[in-house]
Design a protein around this motif. Structure first.
Motif, short mmCIF file in Angstrom:
data_model
loop_
_atom_site.label_atom_id
_atom_site.label_comp_id
_atom_site.label_asym_id
_atom_site.label_seq_id
_atom_site.Cartn_x
_atom_site.Cartn_y
_atom_site.Cartn_z
N ALA A 41 -3.98 2.66 -11.60
CA ALA A 41 -5.31 3.40 -11.63
C ALA A 41 -4.79 4.15 -12.78
O ALA A 41 -5.78 4.45 -13.57
N ASN A 42 -3.73 5.06 -12.70
CA ASN A 42 -3.40 6.18 -13.32
C ASN A 42 -3.21 5.73 -14.80
O ASN A 42 -3.99 6.17 -16.05
N GLU A 43 -2.85 4.71 -14.81
CA GLU A 43 -2.08 3.82 -16.16
C GLU A 43 -3.60 3.38 -17.04
O GLU A 43 -3.80 3.44 -17.99
N ALA A 44 -4.56 3.00 -16.12
CA ALA A 44 -5.66 2.44 -16.58
C ALA A 44 -6.82 3.48 -16.84
O ALA A 44 -7.91 3.26 -17.51
N GLY A 45 -6.50 4.78 -16.31
CA GLY A 45 -7.66 5.69 -16.32
C GLY A 45 -8.63 5.37 -15.73
O GLY A 45 -9.72 6.01 -15.70
N LEU A 46 -8.47 4.87 -14.31
CA LEU A 46 -9.62 4.55 -13.53
C LEU A 46 -9.24 4.97 -11.87
O LEU A 46 -7.97 5.60 -11.98
N SER A 47 -10.12 5.06 -11.15
CA SER A 47 -9.92 5.44 -9.79
C SER A 47 -9.25 4.28 -9.13
O SER A 47 -9.50 3.11 -9.58
N LYS A 48 -8.62 4.53 -8.00
CA LYS A 48 -8.12 3.29 -7.10
C LYS A 48 -9.28 2.49 -6.50
O LYS A 48 -9.06 1.47 -6.24
N ALA A 49 -10.25 3.23 -6.19
CA ALA A 49 -11.43 2.69 -5.67
C ALA A 49 -12.35 1.43 -6.75
O ALA A 49 -12.61 0.51 -6.14
N ASN A 50 -11.90 1.70 -7.98
CA ASN A 50 -12.67 1.14 -8.94
C ASN A 50 -11.68 -0.31 -9.15
O ASN A 50 -12.06 -1.44 -9.24
N ILE A 51 -10.17 -0.02 -8.85
CA ILE A 51 -9.34 -1.40 -8.80
C ILE A 51 -9.85 -2.08 -7.77
O ILE A 51 -10.08 -3.53 -7.93
N PHE A 52 -10.21 -1.57 -6.34
CA PHE A 52 -10.50 -2.56 -5.17
C PHE A 52 -11.84 -3.04 -5.60
O PHE A 52 -12.33 -4.01 -4.80
N HIS A 53 -12.70 -2.49 -6.32
CA HIS A 53 -14.21 -3.19 -6.48
C HIS A 53 -13.82 -4.51 -7.30
O HIS A 53 -14.56 -5.30 -7.07
N HIS A 54 -12.72 -4.50 -8.15
CA HIS A 54 -12.81 -5.66 -9.12
C HIS A 54 -11.39 -6.76 -8.39
O HIS A 54 -11.78 -8.01 -8.39
N PHE A 55 -10.54 -6.04 -7.72
CA PHE A 55 -9.68 -6.81 -7.14
C PHE A 55 -9.48 -6.41 -5.72
O PHE A 55 -9.11 -5.40 -5.29
N SER A 56 -9.36 -7.54 -4.42
CA SER A 56 -9.31 -7.09 -3.29
C SER A 56 -8.01 -6.43 -2.62
O SER A 56 -7.91 -5.45 -1.83
N ASN A 57 -6.96 -6.83 -3.46
CA ASN A 57 -5.60 -6.32 -3.03
C ASN A 57 -4.65 -6.23 -4.16
O ASN A 57 -4.92 -7.12 -5.20
N LYS A 58 -3.46 -6.00 -3.92
CA LYS A 58 -2.19 -5.86 -5.12
C LYS A 58 -2.13 -7.18 -5.52
O LYS A 58 -1.96 -7.76 -6.71
N GLU A 59 -1.84 -8.12 -4.53
CA GLU A 59 -1.31 -9.38 -4.70
C GLU A 59 -2.48 -9.95 -5.43
O GLU A 59 -2.08 -10.87 -6.26
N THR A 60 -3.62 -10.19 -5.16
CA THR A 60 -4.77 -10.55 -5.93
C THR A 60 -4.85 -10.31 -7.28
O THR A 60 -4.87 -11.17 -8.34
N LEU A 61 -4.56 -8.88 -7.67
CA LEU A 61 -4.39 -8.47 -8.96
C LEU A 61 -3.43 -8.99 -9.57
O LEU A 61 -3.41 -9.59 -10.82
#
Length: 210
Positions: A41-61
């Motif tokens: 999230a920090n590297e992408a400049g986005l929130s952690k919630a934003n990541i989970f909006h697009h990808f259900s979990n770390k493994e999926t990502l």
């Protein structure tokens, strides 16, 4: 009809694209286990919630990142399928494009190789089904068609041919930095020469026996 493999069926949003780029960078540097969602999230400049909006979990990502890393190979595979000319010309062109793409996309190539070498036994089924299987299946189909058209020997296994061809390029990518310091390895810094000579061996053999 063979189609290029895609990360998603729908167009990736700019937010998801930023996440994939950031995740690829971090996974390549540190590996799956040592990368957190917070870091991505920090590297992408986005929130952690934003990541989970697009990808259900770390493994999926992670698997989406791996699939994205294979996109260029999928595109080159499609070009091989629809291109014209002799089989020798088409397969040599594909092998050249494939090897160049490994070097041009070094970060993603290293990520895929890291996963296969370090965690292949843990996630072998998922890797085969979700990442590499579709592309490999396409390649085997193309070789099978060539076999049916009389461009390959009938008694050889197309899956084995696909394995040997792809492994040849991967081996060159992994060892090129050492090969260029070895004596009499003229092809070490010349991809065109390496592909030309290796494909001559694959297609015509090394024996003078008739």
């Amino acid at each position: 009809m063979i189609k290029a493999a895609k990360v998603d069926e729908i167009k990736i949003s700019s937010g998801a694209q930023a996440i994939l780029i950031a995740a690829e960078k971090l996974f390549s540097m540190k590996g799956y286990e040592l990368v957190s969602i917070n870091e991505i999230a920090n590297e992408a400049g986005l929130s952690k919630a934003n990541i989970f909006h697009h990808f259900s979990n770390k493994e999926t990502l992670y698997f989406e990142v791996l699939k994205k890393a294979c996109e260029v190979t999928a595109e080159n595979m499609l070009k091989l399928h629809v291109s014209k000319g002799t089989f020798e010309k088409r397969i040599t062109s594909f092998m050249n494009a494939h090897l160049n793409s490994l070097f041009d996309n070094e970060q993603s190539t290293l990520l895929v190789l890291r996963e296969v070498q370090n965690n292949g036994s843990k996630r072998a089924r998922s890797l085969a089904q979700n990442v590499f299987g579709s592309i490999f299946h396409q390649f085997v189909n193309i070789l099978s068609i060539a076999q049916q058209n009389g461009e390959l020997k009938k008694k050889i296994d197309p899956a084995l041919v696909a394995t040997l061809l792809l492994s040849s390029n991967i081996n060159f990518f992994q060892n090129q930095s050492v090969l260029k310091h070895m004596p009499r390895v003229e092809f070490s810094e010349n991809i065109d020469l390496y592909v030309k000579q290796s494909m001559d061996i694959f297609l015509n053999g090394i024996s003078n026996d008739s």
